[in-house]
Design a protein around this motif. Structure first.
Motif, PDB file in Angstrom:
ATOM      1  N   ILE A  38      -5.725   6.860  -1.526  1.00 58.88           N
ATOM      2  CA  ILE A  38      -5.538   7.891  -2.543  1.00 58.88           C
ATOM      3  C   ILE A  38      -5.284   7.226  -3.899  1.00 58.88           C
ATOM      4  O   ILE A  38      -5.904   7.541  -4.894  1.00 58.88           O
ATOM      5  N   GLY A  39      -4.353   6.301  -3.915  1.00 58.52           N
ATOM      6  CA  GLY A  39      -4.002   5.634  -5.165  1.00 58.52           C
ATOM      7  C   GLY A  39      -5.148   4.793  -5.700  1.00 58.52           C
ATOM      8  O   GLY A  39      -5.478   4.846  -6.881  1.00 58.52           O
ATOM      9  N   GLN A  40      -5.776   4.016  -4.817  1.00 59.36           N
ATOM     10  CA  GLN A  40      -6.822   3.102  -5.260  1.00 59.36           C
ATOM     11  C   GLN A  40      -8.054   3.851  -5.746  1.00 59.36           C
ATOM     12  O   GLN A  40      -8.664   3.487  -6.742  1.00 59.36           O
ATOM     13  N   GLU A  41      -8.425   4.915  -5.057  1.00 59.90           N
ATOM     14  CA  GLU A  41      -9.670   5.598  -5.368  1.00 59.90           C
ATOM     15  C   GLU A  41      -9.551   6.554  -6.545  1.00 59.90           C
ATOM     16  O   GLU A  41     -10.479   6.720  -7.318  1.00 59.90           O
ATOM     17  N   ILE A  42      -8.381   7.204  -6.671  1.00 62.01           N
ATOM     18  CA  ILE A  42      -8.256   8.258  -7.666  1.00 62.01           C
ATOM     19  C   ILE A  42      -7.612   7.785  -8.958  1.00 62.01           C
ATOM     20  O   ILE A  42      -7.933   8.247 -10.032  1.00 62.01           O
ATOM     21  N   LEU A  43      -6.680   6.833  -8.869  1.00 61.34           N
ATOM     22  CA  LEU A  43      -5.945   6.437 -10.065  1.00 61.34           C
ATOM     23  C   LEU A  43      -6.529   5.246 -10.797  1.00 61.34           C
ATOM     24  O   LEU A  43      -6.422   5.152 -12.003  1.00 61.34           O
ATOM     25  N   VAL A  44      -7.140   4.318 -10.054  1.00 56.42           N
ATOM     26  CA  VAL A  44      -7.618   3.086 -10.689  1.00 56.42           C
ATOM     27  C   VAL A  44      -8.547   3.334 -11.874  1.00 56.42           C
ATOM     28  O   VAL A  44      -8.404   2.697 -12.913  1.00 56.42           O
ATOM     29  N   PRO A  45      -9.497   4.293 -11.790  1.00 59.29           N
ATOM     30  CA  PRO A  45     -10.359   4.505 -12.946  1.00 59.29           C
ATOM     31  C   PRO A  45      -9.602   5.031 -14.160  1.00 59.29           C
ATOM     32  O   PRO A  45     -10.055   4.935 -15.271  1.00 59.29           O
ATOM     33  N   GLY A  46      -8.405   5.624 -13.950  1.00 63.27           N
ATOM     34  CA  GLY A  46      -7.646   6.189 -15.052  1.00 63.27           C
ATOM     35  C   GLY A  46      -6.457   5.340 -15.418  1.00 63.27           C
ATOM     36  O   GLY A  46      -6.510   4.514 -16.309  1.00 63.27           O
ATOM     37  N   ASP A  47      -5.343   5.538 -14.693  1.00 67.64           N
ATOM     38  CA  ASP A  47      -4.107   4.832 -15.018  1.00 67.64           C
ATOM     39  C   ASP A  47      -3.434   4.411 -13.732  1.00 67.64           C
ATOM     40  O   ASP A  47      -2.832   5.224 -13.044  1.00 67.64           O
ATOM     41  N   ALA A  48      -3.528   3.124 -13.385  1.00 68.31           N
ATOM     42  CA  ALA A  48      -2.943   2.618 -12.140  1.00 68.31           C
ATOM     43  C   ALA A  48      -1.501   2.194 -12.313  1.00 68.31           C
ATOM     44  O   ALA A  48      -0.881   1.739 -11.375  1.00 68.31           O
ATOM     45  N   ASN A  49      -0.976   2.334 -13.543  1.00 72.74           N
ATOM     46  CA  ASN A  49       0.388   1.872 -13.799  1.00 72.74           C
ATOM     47  C   ASN A  49       1.402   2.997 -13.758  1.00 72.74           C
ATOM     48  O   ASN A  49       2.344   3.032 -14.545  1.00 72.74           O
ATOM     49  N   LEU A  50       1.187   3.967 -12.867  1.00 69.19           N
ATOM     50  CA  LEU A  50       2.140   5.051 -12.706  1.00 69.19           C
ATOM     51  C   LEU A  50       3.429   4.501 -12.116  1.00 69.19           C
ATOM     52  O   LEU A  50       3.422   3.584 -11.316  1.00 69.19           O
ATOM     53  N   SER A  51       4.550   5.102 -12.481  1.00 66.61           N
ATOM     54  CA  SER A  51       5.838   4.578 -12.040  1.00 66.61           C
ATOM     55  C   SER A  51       6.042   4.575 -10.525  1.00 66.61           C
ATOM     56  O   SER A  51       6.802   3.746 -10.042  1.00 66.61           O
ATOM     57  N   PRO A  52       5.390   5.492  -9.713  1.00 68.02           N
ATOM     58  CA  PRO A  52       5.548   5.348  -8.267  1.00 68.02           C
ATOM     59  C   PRO A  52       5.081   3.980  -7.792  1.00 68.02           C
ATOM     60  O   PRO A  52       5.662   3.389  -6.892  1.00 68.02           O
ATOM     61  N   PHE A  53       4.004   3.449  -8.414  1.00 71.36           N
ATOM     62  CA  PHE A  53       3.503   2.145  -8.024  1.00 71.36           C
ATOM     63  C   PHE A  53       4.466   1.048  -8.457  1.00 71.36           C
ATOM     64  O   PHE A  53       4.610   0.041  -7.787  1.00 71.36           O
ATOM     65  N   ILE A  54       5.106   1.226  -9.623  1.00 74.67           N
ATOM     66  CA  ILE A  54       6.075   0.240 -10.084  1.00 74.67           C
ATOM     67  C   ILE A  54       7.223   0.147  -9.088  1.00 74.67           C
ATOM     68  O   ILE A  54       7.662  -0.933  -8.700  1.00 74.67           O
ATOM     69  N   VAL A  55       7.712   1.317  -8.664  1.00 75.68           N
ATOM     70  CA  VAL A  55       8.827   1.364  -7.709  1.00 75.68           C
ATOM     71  C   VAL A  55       8.398   0.819  -6.357  1.00 75.68           C
ATOM     72  O   VAL A  55       9.147   0.101  -5.694  1.00 75.68           O
ATOM     73  N   VAL A  56       7.178   1.141  -5.930  1.00 76.95           N
ATOM     74  CA  VAL A  56       6.666   0.637  -4.648  1.00 76.95           C
ATOM     75  C   VAL A  56       6.549  -0.882  -4.695  1.00 76.95           C
ATOM     76  O   VAL A  56       6.876  -1.570  -3.723  1.00 76.95           O
ATOM     77  N   ASN A  57       6.089  -1.420  -5.821  1.00 72.77           N
ATOM     78  CA  ASN A  57       6.006  -2.875  -5.974  1.00 72.77           C
ATOM     79  C   ASN A  57       7.377  -3.518  -5.838  1.00 72.77           C
ATOM     80  O   ASN A  57       7.532  -4.588  -5.235  1.00 72.77           O
ATOM     81  N   MET A  58       8.386  -2.842  -6.404  1.00 70.38           N
ATOM     82  CA  MET A  58       9.758  -3.343  -6.286  1.00 70.38           C
ATOM     83  C   MET A  58      10.212  -3.327  -4.831  1.00 70.38           C
ATOM     84  O   MET A  58      10.883  -4.245  -4.358  1.00 70.38           O
ATOM     85  N   LEU A  59       9.820  -2.270  -4.102  1.00 71.81           N
ATOM     86  CA  LEU A  59      10.208  -2.165  -2.690  1.00 71.81           C
ATOM     87  C   LEU A  59       9.504  -3.214  -1.834  1.00 71.81           C
ATOM     88  O   LEU A  59      10.054  -3.676  -0.835  1.00 71.81           O
ATOM     89  N   ILE A  60       8.290  -3.576  -2.192  1.00 71.73           N
ATOM     90  CA  ILE A  60       7.588  -4.653  -1.484  1.00 71.73           C
ATOM     91  C   ILE A  60       8.375  -5.950  -1.627  1.00 71.73           C
ATOM     92  O   ILE A  60       8.601  -6.681  -0.651  1.00 71.73           O
ATOM     93  N   PHE A  61       8.811  -6.214  -2.853  1.00 76.82           N
ATOM     94  CA  PHE A  61       9.627  -7.405  -3.114  1.00 76.82           C
ATOM     95  C   PHE A  61      10.944  -7.326  -2.344  1.00 76.82           C
ATOM     96  O   PHE A  61      11.373  -8.302  -1.709  1.00 76.82           O
ATOM     97  N   VAL A  62      11.581  -6.147  -2.394  1.00 74.81           N
ATOM     98  CA  VAL A  62      12.861  -5.950  -1.697  1.00 74.81           C
ATOM     99  C   VAL A  62      12.700  -6.154  -0.199  1.00 74.81           C
ATOM    100  O   VAL A  62      13.520  -6.824   0.450  1.00 74.81           O
ATOM    101  N   GLY A  63      11.638  -5.582   0.398  1.00 73.30           N
ATOM    102  CA  GLY A  63      11.405  -5.713   1.837  1.00 73.30           C
ATOM    103  C   GLY A  63      11.238  -7.163   2.258  1.00 73.30           C
ATOM    104  O   GLY A  63      11.787  -7.594   3.280  1.00 73.30           O
ATOM    105  N   ALA A  64      10.484  -7.937   1.452  1.00 76.29           N
ATOM    106  CA  ALA A  64      10.264  -9.355   1.764  1.00 76.29           C
ATOM    107  C   ALA A  64      11.567 -10.141   1.685  1.00 76.29           C
ATOM    108  O   ALA A  64      11.874 -10.953   2.565  1.00 76.29           O
ATOM    109  N   VAL A  65      12.360  -9.879   0.641  1.00 72.22           N
ATOM    110  CA  VAL A  65      13.626 -10.596   0.475  1.00 72.22           C
ATOM    111  C   VAL A  65      14.624 -10.207   1.562  1.00 72.22           C
ATOM    112  O   VAL A  65      15.385 -11.045   2.055  1.00 72.22           O
ATOM    113  N   ILE A  66      14.612  -8.927   1.961  1.00 71.70           N
ATOM    114  CA  ILE A  66      15.515  -8.460   3.017  1.00 71.70           C
ATOM    115  C   ILE A  66      15.236  -9.201   4.332  1.00 71.70           C
ATOM    116  O   ILE A  66      16.164  -9.558   5.066  1.00 71.70           O
ATOM    117  N   MET A  67      13.962  -9.433   4.634  1.00 63.70           N
ATOM    118  CA  MET A  67      13.621 -10.171   5.845  1.00 63.70           C
ATOM    119  C   MET A  67      14.192 -11.589   5.790  1.00 63.70           C
ATOM    120  O   MET A  67      14.720 -12.097   6.774  1.00 63.70           O
TER     121      MET A  67
END
Length: 238
Positions: A38-67
């Motif tokens: 959904i995100g890749q197909e619909i948002l990339v042509p417009g604006d991929a820097n929506l804040s849900p993605f910013i927060v998700v990126n932070m959670l990816i970092f958090v998940g890796a560090v938590i492990m």
């Protein structure tokens, strides 16, 4: 006292093992959300820097560090290594603060995010009627998506496709005109609803998952901080 130490040490080990699993789950969920079609197909042509993605990126970092922290905590508890416990405590505290910041960022920017998402979808809706070859990839990707979501068009329904409708109507087709969710367009029985509402619903649901992960795990991390302090104090007494 020895029995208490063993009990605390075992509790700390179990907690950190569960904590490690939580990190793995968060990492997998966050990556699946970030890499979702959904995100890749619909948002990339417009604006991929929506804040849900910013927060998700932070959670990816958090998940890796938590492990990493979970592994560090397990080793520190079993070996009774004070240095490891200090590293675990400091790392966990930093992750907790980052997580709370991510949760607050996501909550406070919710309305702005929705406005940005709506604006992006409006802009990208114009790409469906484009005859430019550069937009074919987006059109094909969206065509597959609307088949999965059982909708047609991005904002205004089938009319979004313009002259391209005849090329992509297959994924818009529904069982028949007798179905209340269907309508007639261009001589074809297609889904009446545009994909706008469905995409908004998917993002709202993912937004809730991100918030729940950020704040839910924060409570577990506070417990981990308490465990680590107690175990460290017991080590110091020896």
């Amino acid at each position: 006292m020895a029995g208490v130490n063993v009990c605390i040490k075992c509790s700390m080990f179990i907690f950190n093992f569960v904590f490690w699993l939580c990190g793995a789950i968060i990492l997998s969920i966050a990556i699946s959300i970030r890499a979702g079609k959904i995100g890749q197909e619909i948002l990339v042509p417009g604006d991929a820097n929506l804040s849900p993605f910013i927060v998700v990126n932070m959670l990816i970092f958090v998940g890796a560090v938590i492990m990493i922290l979970g592994f560090l905590g397990c080793c520190g508890a079993m070996k009774e290594n004070q240095f490891m416990m200090i590293l675990f405590f400091v790392g966990l505290l930093m992750i907790l603060l980052l997580q709370v910041a991510a949760g607050i960022l996501a909550t406070t920017s919710k309305s702005k995010t929705e406005q940005t998402l709506n604006k992006t979808l409006m802009i990208n809706a114009r790409l469906l009627s484009s005859t430019n070859e550069n937009e074919r990839v987006f059109q094909k990707a969206f065509s597959e998506l609307q088949g999965k979501l059982k909708c047609c068009g991005l904002v205004n329904g089938a009319s979004d496709w313009g002259s391209n409708f005849q090329h992509y109507y297959k994924t818009c087709e529904c069982p028949g005109e007798s179905d209340p969710s269907c309508t007639k367009y261009g001589g074809k029985a297609i889904y009446k609803q545009s994909c706008f509402a469905s995409i908004n619903h998917i993002f709202s649901r993912r937004f809730f998952i991100v918030i729940a992960l950020a704040f839910g795990l924060a409570a577990i991390e506070v417990l981990g901080l308490i465990f680590s302090i107690v175990l460290y104090c017991q080590m110091r007494k020896k």
